[in-house]
Design a protein around this motif. Sequence first.
Motif, PDB file in Angstrom:
ATOM      1  N   PRO A  78       1.278   4.014   4.168  1.00  0.00           N
ATOM      2  CA  PRO A  78       0.281   4.005   3.092  1.00  0.00           C
ATOM      3  C   PRO A  78      -0.143   2.595   2.709  1.00  0.00           C
ATOM      4  N   GLY A  79       0.731   1.609   2.955  1.00  0.00           N
ATOM      5  CA  GLY A  79       0.384   0.219   2.661  1.00  0.00           C
ATOM      6  C   GLY A  79      -0.142  -0.539   3.862  1.00  0.00           C
ATOM      7  N   ASN A  80      -0.326   0.169   4.992  1.00  0.00           N
ATOM      8  CA  ASN A  80      -0.932  -0.381   6.199  1.00  0.00           C
ATOM      9  C   ASN A  80      -0.185  -1.591   6.764  1.00  0.00           C
ATOM     10  N   ILE A  81      -0.907  -2.566   7.319  1.00  0.00           N
ATOM     11  CA  ILE A  81      -0.264  -3.687   8.014  1.00  0.00           C
ATOM     12  C   ILE A  81       0.590  -4.507   7.057  1.00  0.00           C
ATOM     13  N   ARG A  82       0.127  -4.649   5.827  1.00  0.00           N
ATOM     14  CA  ARG A  82       0.911  -5.397   4.842  1.00  0.00           C
ATOM     15  C   ARG A  82       2.288  -4.750   4.652  1.00  0.00           C
ATOM     16  N   GLU A  83       2.317  -3.424   4.635  1.00  0.00           N
ATOM     17  CA  GLU A  83       3.585  -2.719   4.475  1.00  0.00           C
ATOM     18  C   GLU A  83       4.448  -2.857   5.721  1.00  0.00           C
ATOM     19  N   LEU A  84       3.829  -2.789   6.914  1.00  0.00           N
ATOM     20  CA  LEU A  84       4.581  -2.953   8.161  1.00  0.00           C
ATOM     21  C   LEU A  84       5.267  -4.315   8.200  1.00  0.00           C
TER      22      LEU A  84
END
Length: 431
Positions: free
Chosen positions: A349-355
């Motif tokens: 849900p937080g996309n690349i920033r979360e990855l």
Amino acid sequence: MKIAIVEDDINMRNSLQLALSDEYELTCFKNAIDALKVIDDSYELIISDINMPKMDGLEFIKECLNKKINAEFIIITGNATLNKAIESLRLGVKDFLTKPFDLDKLKEAITRAKIIKEKTSKIKKINKESKNDMFLASSKKLEELKALALKAAKTDVSVMLSGESGVGKEVFAKFIHENSPRKNEKFVAINMASIPDNLLESELFGYEKGAFTDASATKIGLFELANNGTLFLDEIGEMSIALQAKLLRVLQDKTIKRIGGLKDIKINVRIISASNININENIKQEKFRADLFYRLNTILLNIAPLRERKEEILPLANAILQQSVKEYDLEEKEFSKEANECLLNYNYPGNIRELISIVQRACILSDGKIVQKQDLHLAFEEKKSIDDMQKELIIQALSYTKDLKQIAKMLSMSEKKLEEKINNYNLKEYL
């Protein structure tokens, strides 16, 4: 370790201060509004309640993130609803403790946060890539979008980037700038949502000395700083109607006027804007000017979320892992087969920033050369994660009290529903 405690319950606040003050440097706040006035990057950890007057804990965390406060977060709450627990995890909260909790559990959570802060205190953000390696992976959707971006870069028209938070809109804005005729000039970025509306105008346009009480010297605004280059306006949908009118005039006349100034200043700036909200809906609700939207939206690039670009997930994760190993001066690491499968199946849900956050955390906290599935701490977000999370919360609540009426109230469900879930999850042994 410098810690801020944000808690409206005076008894809980005093108890935490008494229990932790001998080991840590503590500052306590009775509400989020007071905390936001003081908290800065010197704080390494923020422990916050969720349900507080004036501003709840999740909104408080969002404001801290908007202010670029580089702290770890721990949530404590007496009303652990599932939605709030999931939302806190998506915001990057490392631990979520339900009141009443064992002090040892809180200290364990603080220790985990301390390990991460000590490892990362002198590290620059992983995603500050150079123009030659802005994109660490590839997919069909990404390559199609890059091709469109390159076509837009050759012109001087306004570009709007849309997409969820964390998909890499600023990276795309830099990519357009670096491949444009303005590449040797400045790229200036501003997040419109992170600056109060009354200060945003002076940030963009600057002010003359004496324009207001605290204006002791002339300030150059971002439009002037970005002259002949590119100005990236992130979260453009958060701009007030009044400021939208002034921005429209700038785009039409190619001039700005500093606050308190009398003369127009000519500017030559390429505008790239971005939003993670549906601006068309804001236009219908008269929260955003249609004429400004058409000026900004000459070319629209919609960046797909990471879950729709699955080919990028493992290459990105491995690239971030190797960068993290190098930056943190750790031994070489790689993901296990199960960890790779877990990464591929996660929804992001937080996309690349979360990855990036997931991989950095796993890199730091994992033991040995192999990063295992459990090091990713994604148990709550895999398939059937809602059931898993509800089960975990019920077990945790049962460890503190056997009063089903109290637990049902704490978890915002009926006592009958709670009994059904205890049966479905085979939790009678905890009663």
